[in-house]
Motif scaffolding. Sequence first.
Motif, PDB file in Angstrom:
ATOM      1  N   LEU A   6      75.381   8.720  25.006  1.00  0.00           N
ATOM      2  CA  LEU A   6      76.292   8.686  26.262  1.00  0.00           C
ATOM      3  C   LEU A   6      77.120   9.374  26.401  1.00  0.00           C
ATOM      4  CD1 LEU A   6      76.554   6.481  28.533  1.00  0.00           C
ATOM      5  CD2 LEU A   6      77.790   5.003  26.799  1.00  0.00           C
ATOM      6  N   TYR A  19      77.848  12.416  28.706  1.00  0.00           N
ATOM      7  CA  TYR A  19      77.891  12.133  30.177  1.00  0.00           C
ATOM      8  C   TYR A  19      79.421  11.507  30.583  1.00  0.00           C
ATOM      9  CZ  TYR A  19      73.222  13.336  29.585  1.00  0.00           C
ATOM     10  OH  TYR A  19      71.958  13.877  29.340  1.00  0.00           O
ATOM     11  N   LYS A  29      81.795  10.584  34.099  1.00  0.00           N
ATOM     12  CA  LYS A  29      80.748  10.496  35.364  1.00  0.00           C
ATOM     13  C   LYS A  29      80.350   8.907  35.588  1.00  0.00           C
ATOM     14  CE  LYS A  29      79.100  14.986  35.752  1.00  0.00           C
ATOM     15  NZ  LYS A  29      79.174  15.359  37.155  1.00  0.00           N
ATOM     16  N   LYS A  71      77.349   6.541  36.035  1.00  0.00           N
ATOM     17  CA  LYS A  71      75.978   6.758  35.396  1.00  0.00           C
ATOM     18  C   LYS A  71      75.289   5.764  36.075  1.00  0.00           C
ATOM     19  CE  LYS A  71      78.417   6.994  31.890  1.00  0.00           C
ATOM     20  NZ  LYS A  71      79.656   7.752  32.342  1.00  0.00           N
ATOM     21  N   ILE A 126      71.736   4.336  35.007  1.00  0.00           N
ATOM     22  CA  ILE A 126      70.588   4.492  34.133  1.00  0.00           C
ATOM     23  C   ILE A 126      69.350   3.652  34.455  1.00  0.00           C
ATOM     24  CG2 ILE A 126      69.808   4.347  31.678  1.00  0.00           C
ATOM     25  CD1 ILE A 126      73.050   4.148  31.140  1.00  0.00           C
ATOM     26  N   VAL A 139      75.766  10.764  37.735  1.00  0.00           N
ATOM     27  CA  VAL A 139      74.506  11.256  37.055  1.00  0.00           C
ATOM     28  C   VAL A 139      73.626  10.154  37.060  1.00  0.00           C
ATOM     29  CG1 VAL A 139      75.496  10.951  34.818  1.00  0.00           C
ATOM     30  CG2 VAL A 139      73.636  12.725  35.349  1.00  0.00           C
ATOM     31  N   LEU A 170      70.281   8.833  35.118  1.00  0.00           N
ATOM     32  CA  LEU A 170      69.642   9.314  33.933  1.00  0.00           C
ATOM     33  C   LEU A 170      68.305   8.351  33.939  1.00  0.00           C
ATOM     34  CD1 LEU A 170      72.562   8.876  31.303  1.00  0.00           C
ATOM     35  CD2 LEU A 170      71.356  10.979  32.540  1.00  0.00           C
ATOM     36  N   ARG A 212      82.998   5.420  35.169  1.00  0.00           N
ATOM     37  CA  ARG A 212      83.506   6.545  34.308  1.00  0.00           C
ATOM     38  C   ARG A 212      84.088   6.239  32.868  1.00  0.00           C
ATOM     39  NH1 ARG A 212      84.225  10.171  38.773  1.00  0.00           N
ATOM     40  NH2 ARG A 212      84.556   8.881  40.803  1.00  0.00           N
ATOM     41  N   ASP A 228      82.513   4.132  31.058  1.00  0.00           N
ATOM     42  CA  ASP A 228      81.386   3.621  30.336  1.00  0.00           C
ATOM     43  C   ASP A 228      81.326   2.003  30.189  1.00  0.00           C
ATOM     44  OD1 ASP A 228      80.162   5.863  29.936  1.00  0.00           O
ATOM     45  OD2 ASP A 228      80.996   6.221  27.884  1.00  0.00           O
TER      46      ASP A 228
END
Length: 172
Positions: free
Chosen positions: A44, A47, A50, A52, A54, A84, A86, A142, A144
């Motif tokens: 993780l 990245y 960013k 994310k 998922i 991003v 994923l 950003r 997480d």
Amino acid sequence: MAQERTGEATFKGNPITLVGPKLQPGDQAPDFTVNLNLLEETTLKDYAGKIKLISVVPSLDTGVCDAQTRRFNEEAAQLGQDVVILTVSADLPFAQARWCGAAGVDRVVTLSDYKTRSFGEAYGVLIKEFALDMRSIFVLDRDDRITYVEYLSEMTEPPNFEAAIEAVRKLL
């Protein structure tokens, strides 16, 4: 031993067991180690900074997973460089690369959870009976922090694409 959850999900109407915690919006996203290819791993932290999305699929070689990954690949073009996408599955990295090439998918990053099932257990999507990851969606900011989660209750059903994309747009 990891937590096991029953009564939350099915495959074609038959109950399956999910391994790991049920994450919620507001939770700090757990780290994981997955494969980019046979030799290269990623986590993780790779990245960081960013937004994310998922997208978790049992296998790219099934109709719903194929459609889900193609849809998010199309959406990626409009979301910009700060996002991003994923796609995590237990498919071997070779199969992921073959599928992406055949499907023309080039905007999502495919990550393989085949080796340790680190992602599946950390995010509570590992299917005990199949050693595959259950279809689900996670949106992380950003820092997480999880801002959106969708755990599908039936493995063969598609996710709510619009809600997931809207959750990403709210973070832009």
